[in-house]
Design a protein around this motif. Sequence first.
Motif, mmCIF file in Angstrom:
data_model
loop_
_atom_site.group_PDB
_atom_site.id
_atom_site.type_symbol
_atom_site.label_atom_id
_atom_site.label_comp_id
_atom_site.label_asym_id
_atom_site.label_seq_id
_atom_site.Cartn_x
_atom_site.Cartn_y
_atom_site.Cartn_z
ATOM 1 N N GLU A 16 0.734 -1.125 0.022
ATOM 2 C CA GLU A 16 -0.068 -0.138 0.131
ATOM 3 C C GLU A 16 0.882 1.181 0.062
ATOM 4 N N THR A 17 1.663 1.257 0.919
ATOM 5 C CA THR A 17 2.737 2.483 1.237
ATOM 6 C C THR A 17 3.516 2.762 0.088
ATOM 7 N N MET A 18 3.444 4.083 -0.880
ATOM 8 C CA MET A 18 4.245 4.337 -1.910
ATOM 9 C C MET A 18 5.690 4.604 -1.323
ATOM 10 N N ILE A 19 6.832 3.889 -2.222
ATOM 11 C CA ILE A 19 8.354 4.338 -1.514
ATOM 12 C C ILE A 19 9.234 4.644 -2.833
ATOM 13 N N GLY A 20 8.538 4.807 -4.096
ATOM 14 C CA GLY A 20 9.232 5.254 -5.165
ATOM 15 C C GLY A 20 8.253 5.037 -6.384
ATOM 16 N N SER A 21 9.008 5.185 -7.533
ATOM 17 C CA SER A 21 8.353 5.304 -8.564
ATOM 18 C C SER A 21 9.142 4.533 -9.737
ATOM 19 N N LEU A 22 8.400 3.689 -10.885
ATOM 20 C CA LEU A 22 8.859 3.054 -11.641
ATOM 21 C C LEU A 22 8.431 3.512 -13.061
ATOM 22 N N PHE A 23 9.072 3.780 -14.125
ATOM 23 C CA PHE A 23 8.962 4.121 -15.437
ATOM 24 C C PHE A 23 9.455 3.240 -16.339
ATOM 25 N N ILE A 24 8.749 2.721 -17.468
ATOM 26 C CA ILE A 24 9.460 2.236 -18.794
ATOM 27 C C ILE A 24 9.171 3.368 -19.773
#
Length: 99
Positions: free
Chosen positions: A49-57
């Motif tokens: 649940e808790t957001m800890i970062g981001s990922l993009f392609i």
Amino acid sequence: MPHYALHALDHDGALDRRLAHYEAHKAYLGGPLPVRIVVSGPLLAGDGETMIGSLFIVEAPDRAAVDAFHAADPFKAAGIWARVEITAFRMRQVALAQD
């Protein structure tokens, strides 16, 4: 066109700052960009649940376009990410799941 992966991990305790800038971040991603986002979303803690970062392609003409995309993100300006790794990515298979 080449693909790139951006893996960004937040600073410890950055969740409140992330949430404060979340709408600006989403608006930026919805506007004109120097890359085409293939996949993006928040990285989550073990609780799912808790957001800890981001990922993009992303798909981009070159690394400079990816750097420009990253540099203009409101999350970068707000100092949310502690570490960002950008690497070239060779996409071989795609399977989209529904939420």
